[in-house]
Design a protein around this motif. Structure first.
Motif, PDB file in Angstrom:
ATOM      1  N   ILE A  11       0.870  -1.189   0.000  1.00 39.55           N
ATOM      2  CA  ILE A  11       0.000   0.000   0.000  1.00 39.55           C
ATOM      3  C   ILE A  11       0.908   1.240   0.000  1.00 39.55           C
ATOM      4  CG2 ILE A  11      -1.951   1.151   1.077  1.00 39.55           C
ATOM      5  CD1 ILE A  11      -2.564  -1.394   2.595  1.00 39.55           C
ATOM      6  N   GLY A  12       0.799   2.033  -1.063  1.00 39.97           N
ATOM      7  CA  GLY A  12       1.645   3.219  -1.217  1.00 39.97           C
ATOM      8  C   GLY A  12       2.622   3.015  -2.363  1.00 39.97           C
ATOM      9  N   ALA A  13       2.403   3.772  -3.448  1.00 39.46           N
ATOM     10  CA  ALA A  13       3.247   3.621  -4.649  1.00 39.46           C
ATOM     11  C   ALA A  13       4.170   4.826  -4.789  1.00 39.46           C
ATOM     12  CB  ALA A  13       2.360   3.475  -5.888  1.00 39.46           C
ATOM     13  N   TYR A  15       8.023   6.887  -3.399  1.00 39.33           N
ATOM     14  CA  TYR A  15       9.473   6.760  -3.589  1.00 39.33           C
ATOM     15  C   TYR A  15      10.004   5.465  -2.969  1.00 39.33           C
ATOM     16  CZ  TYR A  15       9.844  11.437  -5.485  1.00 39.33           C
ATOM     17  OH  TYR A  15       9.723  12.532  -6.293  1.00 39.33           O
ATOM     18  N   GLY A  17       7.629   2.590  -1.900  1.00 43.99           N
ATOM     19  CA  GLY A  17       6.816   1.458  -2.370  1.00 43.99           C
ATOM     20  C   GLY A  17       7.168   1.052  -3.791  1.00 43.99           C
ATOM     21  N   VAL A  36      -0.507  -0.772  -4.660  1.00 43.82           N
ATOM     22  CA  VAL A  36      -1.771  -0.017  -4.770  1.00 43.82           C
ATOM     23  C   VAL A  36      -1.634   1.358  -4.134  1.00 43.82           C
ATOM     24  CG1 VAL A  36      -3.254  -2.046  -4.896  1.00 43.82           C
ATOM     25  CG2 VAL A  36      -2.655  -1.114  -2.661  1.00 43.82           C
ATOM     26  N   SER A  92       3.441   1.249   3.083  1.00 46.71           N
ATOM     27  CA  SER A  92       4.542   2.095   2.609  1.00 46.71           C
ATOM     28  C   SER A  92       4.032   3.499   2.289  1.00 46.71           C
ATOM     29  CB  SER A  92       5.124   1.417   1.363  1.00 46.71           C
ATOM     30  OG  SER A  92       6.288   2.054   0.996  1.00 46.71           O
ATOM     31  N   TRP A 112      -2.409   8.340   7.727  1.00 44.98           N
ATOM     32  CA  TRP A 112      -2.397   7.469   6.535  1.00 44.98           C
ATOM     33  C   TRP A 112      -2.098   6.022   6.939  1.00 44.98           C
ATOM     34  CZ3 TRP A 112      -0.435  12.433   6.593  1.00 44.98           C
ATOM     35  CH2 TRP A 112      -1.048  13.351   5.749  1.00 44.98           C
ATOM     36  N   ALA A 115      -5.211   4.653   8.483  1.00 43.44           N
ATOM     37  CA  ALA A 115      -6.200   4.330   7.441  1.00 43.44           C
ATOM     38  C   ALA A 115      -5.854   2.991   6.792  1.00 43.44           C
ATOM     39  CB  ALA A 115      -6.235   5.443   6.396  1.00 43.44           C
ATOM     40  N   GLU A 119      -8.005  -0.479   6.707  1.00 41.62           N
ATOM     41  CA  GLU A 119      -8.371  -1.170   5.461  1.00 41.62           C
ATOM     42  C   GLU A 119      -7.932  -2.630   5.498  1.00 41.62           C
ATOM     43  OE1 GLU A 119      -6.672   1.561   2.700  1.00 41.62           O
ATOM     44  OE2 GLU A 119      -8.607   2.450   2.247  1.00 41.62           O
ATOM     45  N   THR A 135       8.557   4.695   7.682  1.00 35.09           N
ATOM     46  CA  THR A 135       9.321   5.013   8.895  1.00 35.09           C
ATOM     47  C   THR A 135       8.337   5.504   9.958  1.00 35.09           C
ATOM     48  OG1 THR A 135      11.167   5.663   7.520  1.00 35.09           O
ATOM     49  CG2 THR A 135      11.186   6.448   9.805  1.00 35.09           C
ATOM     50  N   GLU A 169      12.961   0.850   5.669  1.00 34.13           N
ATOM     51  CA  GLU A 169      13.713   0.950   4.418  1.00 34.13           C
ATOM     52  C   GLU A 169      14.858   1.940   4.576  1.00 34.13           C
ATOM     53  OE1 GLU A 169      13.586  -0.954   1.622  1.00 34.13           O
ATOM     54  OE2 GLU A 169      15.423   0.201   1.494  1.00 34.13           O
ATOM     55  N   LEU A 171      16.902   2.807   1.801  1.00 33.60           N
ATOM     56  CA  LEU A 171      17.360   3.308   0.494  1.00 33.60           C
ATOM     57  C   LEU A 171      17.491   4.826   0.527  1.00 33.60           C
ATOM     58  CD1 LEU A 171      14.959   4.876  -1.305  1.00 33.60           C
ATOM     59  CD2 LEU A 171      14.093   2.565  -1.489  1.00 33.60           C
ATOM     60  N   GLU A 173      17.414   8.213  -2.080  1.00 42.72           N
ATOM     61  CA  GLU A 173      16.950   8.561  -3.421  1.00 42.72           C
ATOM     62  C   GLU A 173      18.153   8.829  -4.321  1.00 42.72           C
ATOM     63  OE1 GLU A 173      13.784  11.466  -3.363  1.00 42.72           O
ATOM     64  OE2 GLU A 173      12.931  10.471  -1.617  1.00 42.72           O
ATOM     65  N   LYS A 224      15.722   2.699  12.760  1.00 44.05           N
ATOM     66  CA  LYS A 224      15.507   3.490  11.534  1.00 44.05           C
ATOM     67  C   LYS A 224      15.616   4.985  11.847  1.00 44.05           C
ATOM     68  CE  LYS A 224      14.427   5.071   7.629  1.00 44.05           C
ATOM     69  NZ  LYS A 224      15.341   5.088   6.496  1.00 44.05           N
ATOM     70  N   SER A 279      12.779  14.226   2.260  1.00 44.94           N
ATOM     71  CA  SER A 279      11.529  14.179   3.028  1.00 44.94           C
ATOM     72  C   SER A 279      11.719  13.609   4.426  1.00 44.94           C
ATOM     73  CB  SER A 279      10.511  13.326   2.269  1.00 44.94           C
ATOM     74  OG  SER A 279      11.023  12.019   2.120  1.00 44.94           O
TER      75      SER A 279
HETATM   76  P1  NAD Z   1       5.387   9.157  -0.883  1.00 40.12           P
HETATM   77  O1  NAD Z   1       4.608  10.324  -0.426  1.00 40.12           O
HETATM   78  O2  NAD Z   1       6.248   9.259  -2.097  1.00 40.12           O
HETATM   79  O3  NAD Z   1       4.395   7.924  -1.163  1.00 40.12           O
HETATM   80  C1  NAD Z   1       3.378   7.543  -0.291  1.00 40.12           C
HETATM   81  C2  NAD Z   1       2.192   7.072  -1.130  1.00 40.12           C
HETATM   82  O4  NAD Z   1       1.205   6.515  -0.254  1.00 40.12           O
HETATM   83  C3  NAD Z   1       1.488   8.205  -1.891  1.00 40.12           C
HETATM   84  O5  NAD Z   1       1.489   7.909  -3.278  1.00 40.12           O
HETATM   85  C4  NAD Z   1       0.059   8.219  -1.309  1.00 40.12           C
HETATM   86  O6  NAD Z   1      -0.947   8.519  -2.253  1.00 40.12           O
HETATM   87  C5  NAD Z   1      -0.078   6.795  -0.797  1.00 40.12           C
HETATM   88  N1  NAD Z   1      -1.109   6.633   0.230  1.00 40.12           N
HETATM   89  C6  NAD Z   1      -1.299   7.349   1.362  1.00 40.12           C
HETATM   90  N2  NAD Z   1      -2.320   6.838   2.071  1.00 40.12           N
HETATM   91  C7  NAD Z   1      -2.794   5.776   1.382  1.00 40.12           C
HETATM   92  C8  NAD Z   1      -3.837   4.833   1.622  1.00 40.12           C
HETATM   93  N3  NAD Z   1      -4.585   4.876   2.735  1.00 40.12           N
HETATM   94  N4  NAD Z   1      -4.060   3.882   0.698  1.00 40.12           N
HETATM   95  C9  NAD Z   1      -3.300   3.810  -0.426  1.00 40.12           C
HETATM   96  N5  NAD Z   1      -2.296   4.661  -0.693  1.00 40.12           N
HETATM   97  C10 NAD Z   1      -2.039   5.637   0.211  1.00 40.12           C
HETATM   98  O7  NAD Z   1       6.259   8.680   0.353  1.00 40.12           O
HETATM   99  P2  NAD Z   1       7.657   7.917   0.338  1.00 40.12           P
HETATM  100  O8  NAD Z   1       8.761   8.872   0.078  1.00 40.12           O
HETATM  101  O9  NAD Z   1       7.515   6.693  -0.505  1.00 40.12           O
HETATM  102  O10 NAD Z   1       7.779   7.497   1.866  1.00 40.12           O
HETATM  103  C11 NAD Z   1       6.944   6.497   2.410  1.00 40.12           C
HETATM  104  C12 NAD Z   1       7.487   6.118   3.787  1.00 40.12           C
HETATM  105  O11 NAD Z   1       8.801   5.556   3.635  1.00 40.12           O
HETATM  106  C13 NAD Z   1       7.634   7.273   4.758  1.00 40.12           C
HETATM  107  O12 NAD Z   1       7.347   6.809   6.045  1.00 40.12           O
HETATM  108  C14 NAD Z   1       9.115   7.637   4.666  1.00 40.12           C
HETATM  109  O13 NAD Z   1       9.581   8.199   5.872  1.00 40.12           O
HETATM  110  C15 NAD Z   1       9.740   6.281   4.451  1.00 40.12           C
HETATM  111  N6  NAD Z   1      11.023   6.309   3.723  1.00 40.12           N
HETATM  112  C16 NAD Z   1      11.185   7.128   2.650  1.00 40.12           C
HETATM  113  C17 NAD Z   1      12.394   7.104   1.941  1.00 40.12           C
HETATM  114  C18 NAD Z   1      12.613   7.982   0.745  1.00 40.12           C
HETATM  115  O14 NAD Z   1      13.735   7.987   0.240  1.00 40.12           O
HETATM  116  N7  NAD Z   1      11.639   8.708   0.250  1.00 40.12           N
HETATM  117  C19 NAD Z   1      13.410   6.215   2.329  1.00 40.12           C
HETATM  118  C20 NAD Z   1      13.192   5.386   3.423  1.00 40.12           C
HETATM  119  C21 NAD Z   1      11.988   5.433   4.118  1.00 40.12           C
END
Ligand code: NAD
Ligand code: UGA
Length: 479
Positions: A11-13, A15, A17, A36, A92, A112, A115, A119, A135, A169, A171, A173, A224, A279
């Motif tokens: 869940i979450g597509a 950076y 997911g 998704v 994610s 989020w 939620a 689900e 995180t 995670e 990783l 960017e 983390k 972020s």
């Molecule tokens: P992001 O904002 O790019 O992606 C999150 C996605 O989740 C969004 O597309 C959003 O629409 C979706 N979403 C939110 N609520 C939802 C729901 N109820 N059902 C379905 N989809 C839903 O965020 P990200 O950068 O991928 O970060 C996600 C998590 O990973 C955060 O906790 C972040 O701290 C952690 N993280 C991020 C990175 C990074 O490099 N960006 C690295 C390690 C960890």
């Protein structure tokens, strides 16, 4: 032995997911993976035939998506169906800092995540392993568990059961694909051995066993946050040293090299720059600060909060240096901004130092022309929004009331962008900024013209030989 996983829902597509599941789908062709999201536009971009239109720019990602999408990797908004069919569900989603209410400005907003948990509680069938990939504050797994278990009590499906794991995670960017393919470690926190082994089996497809760490769930969540806090602390530390270099005649690059040779310190994350962005660093440290305050550990909170405070001060410091070097005023002066992303090889601008520095310069009345090879004009427009700029004016009383203008330039190739400019400010370390023809550029600018290099990108001799003045971060012998 854990149970063998056949169907994953993420869940979450975003950076995390997107790239994480792409790599998993490549390495585990027998597992069906559904990623998704509620954001239809983002899902459409993931499904785009033109792989240059994927929602995330990440070197190597397009190749993997090309190989696995439509085979065992699918992107959709079919949240219910994907949860129903999955035996492992990754959460994610985004966890930004709360902007309102209890803990605003520090605590993570878990709406989020909650939620998602609701689900999953509603739609999951049979036994499901729920994996925290986002995180999260320490002890979030408890919240998720409570939501999931309350659904069992109210369910007529007697086979319904859940186990919760933490699998943060790490990783970064820009290097996400390599980080995922060759991780320093994979961390799995939990209290159920079978569930932990099920996840471990997946990673074992491409990660050696010695790199897969199993811990208790709270250690995993805290590790983390701690990892990001330590990394950010190194950057703030070296950035404070850059300021000392500038007043003493030392050079921060030489200091970094000298201390980095000490194997106890190590050479990574010692590049002084315009201030850390992205972020996560700020939000994760603030999360740690909130946790410490919550438990009455005020000295601990103050220690970590200073890492974020120094970062803000450092960005302001750079803006002020630029104004001072340009004779104390940039009103109506054209300044070229090279780079807007928070680091190279990503289109992500979240918390980018460029946002604050550009806003400060706009507040001073400068006319900016901004170029970044991957950041779009509409993204820059979002980031430089007028309301935030107004609030900056109030916060920073040293900035006057005049406000400048900005425009976007898609390319720097024909050098038109530099025409009649007073200064060039390098804020992101994109490779294309290493190959600039300073002699030709200098001819286009209004003398005495300046180059401000916050990323140690330019060859100082080449820039100075072309007649330009140069300021480099942490260069105590600079112009
Ligand atoms: P992001 O904002 O790019 O992606 C999150 C996605 O989740 C969004 O597309 C959003 O629409 C979706 N979403 C939110 N609520 C939802 C729901 N109820 N059902 C379905 N989809 C839903 O965020 P990200 O950068 O991928 O970060 C996600 C998590 O990973 C955060 O906790 C972040 O701290 C952690 N993280 C991020 C990175 C990074 O490099 N960006 C690295 C390690 C960890
Ligand atoms: C960071 C961590 O490196 C990842 O391990 C973590 O998973 C991720 O946060 C997260 O949790 O989101 P990321 O923010 O993508 O990854 O990028 P970094 O390479 O860590 O850079 C962060 C910021 O620090 C950038 O603005 C970068 O320019 C700056 N930086 C980095 C420096 O100024 N100097 C350095 O030496 C290194």
């Amino acid at each position: 032995m854990g149970i063998s996983i056949k169907n994953i829902c993420c869940i979450g597509a975003g950076y995390v997911g997107g790239p994480t599941m792409a790599v998993m789908s490549l390495k585990c062709p027998d597992i069906l993976i559904n990623v998704v999201d509620v954001n239809q536009e983002r899902i459409d971009a993931w499904n785009s035939d033109d792989l240059s239109k994927l929602p995330i720019f990440e070197p190597g990602l397009d190749d993997i998506v090309k190989k696995t999408r439509g085979k065992n990797l699918f992107f959709s908004t079919k949240i219910q169906e994907s949860i129903e069919n999955a035996d492992m569900i990754f959460i994610s989603v985004n966890t930004p800092t709360k902007t309102k209410g209890l803990g605003a400005g520090k605590a993570s907003d878990l709406k989020w995540v909650e939620a998602c948990a609701r689900e999953v509680a509603k739609f999951a069938k049979g036994h499901s392993i729920v994996v925290e990939k986002s995180t999260l504050p320490v002890r979030t797994a408890e919240v998720i568990q409570k939501i999931l278990h309350s659904s069992i009590r109210n369910s007529i499906d007697e086979s319904k059961s859940f186990k919760v794991l933490s699998n943060p995670e790490f990783l970064a960017e820009g290097t996400a694909i390599n980080d995922l393919l060759n991780p320093d470690r994979v961390l799995i926190g939990g209290d159920d051995e079978q569930a932990m082994l099920s996840l471990k089996e997946i990673y074992k497809e491409w990660v050696t066993e010695d790199k897969i760490l199993l811990t208790n769930i709270w250690s995993s969540e805290l590790a983390k946050l701690t990892s990001n806090a330590f990394l950010a602390q190194r950057i703030s530390s070296i950035n404070t040293i850059s300021a000392i270099c500038e007043v003493t005649g030392a050079d921060v690059r030489e200091v970094s090299r000298a201390i980095g040779k000490d194997t106890r310190i190590g050479s990574k994350f010692l590049d002084s720059g315009p201030g850390f962005g992205g972020s996560c660093f700020k939000k994760d440290i603030l999360n740690l600060v909130y946790l410490a305050e919550y438990f009455g550990l005020n000295e601990v909170a103050t220690f970590w909060e200073s890492v974020v405070q120094v970062n803000s001060w450092h960005k302001r410091r750079i803006s002020e240096i630029i104004v001072k070097k340009l004779f104390g005023t940039v009103v109506n002066k054209k300044l070229v901004i090279l780079g807007f992303a928070f680091k190279a090889n990503t289109n992500d601008t979240r918390e980018s130092a460029a946002i604050n520095i550009c806003k400060n310069l706009l507040n001073e009345g400068a006319n900016l022309i901004i170029h970044d090879p991957k950041v779009t004009a509409s993204q820059i427009e979002n980031d430089l929004n007028i309301n935030v700029r107004d609030s900056l004016k109030i916060e920073n009383s040293s900035f006057n009331e005049t406000s400048g203008t900005w425009e976007h330039s898609k390319s720097i190739r024909n050098l038109e962008i530099f025409k009649n400019s007073y200064a060039i400010i390098i804020l992101t370390e994109w490779d294309e900024f290493r190959e600039l023809n300073w002699r030709e550029i200098a001819k286009k600018m209004i003398p005495p013209a300046w180059v401000f290099d916050s990323r140690s990108m330019v060859n100082p001799k080449e820039v100075r030989d072309s007649g330009l003045s140069l300021w480099r971060l942490g260069d105590g012998l600079g112009d």
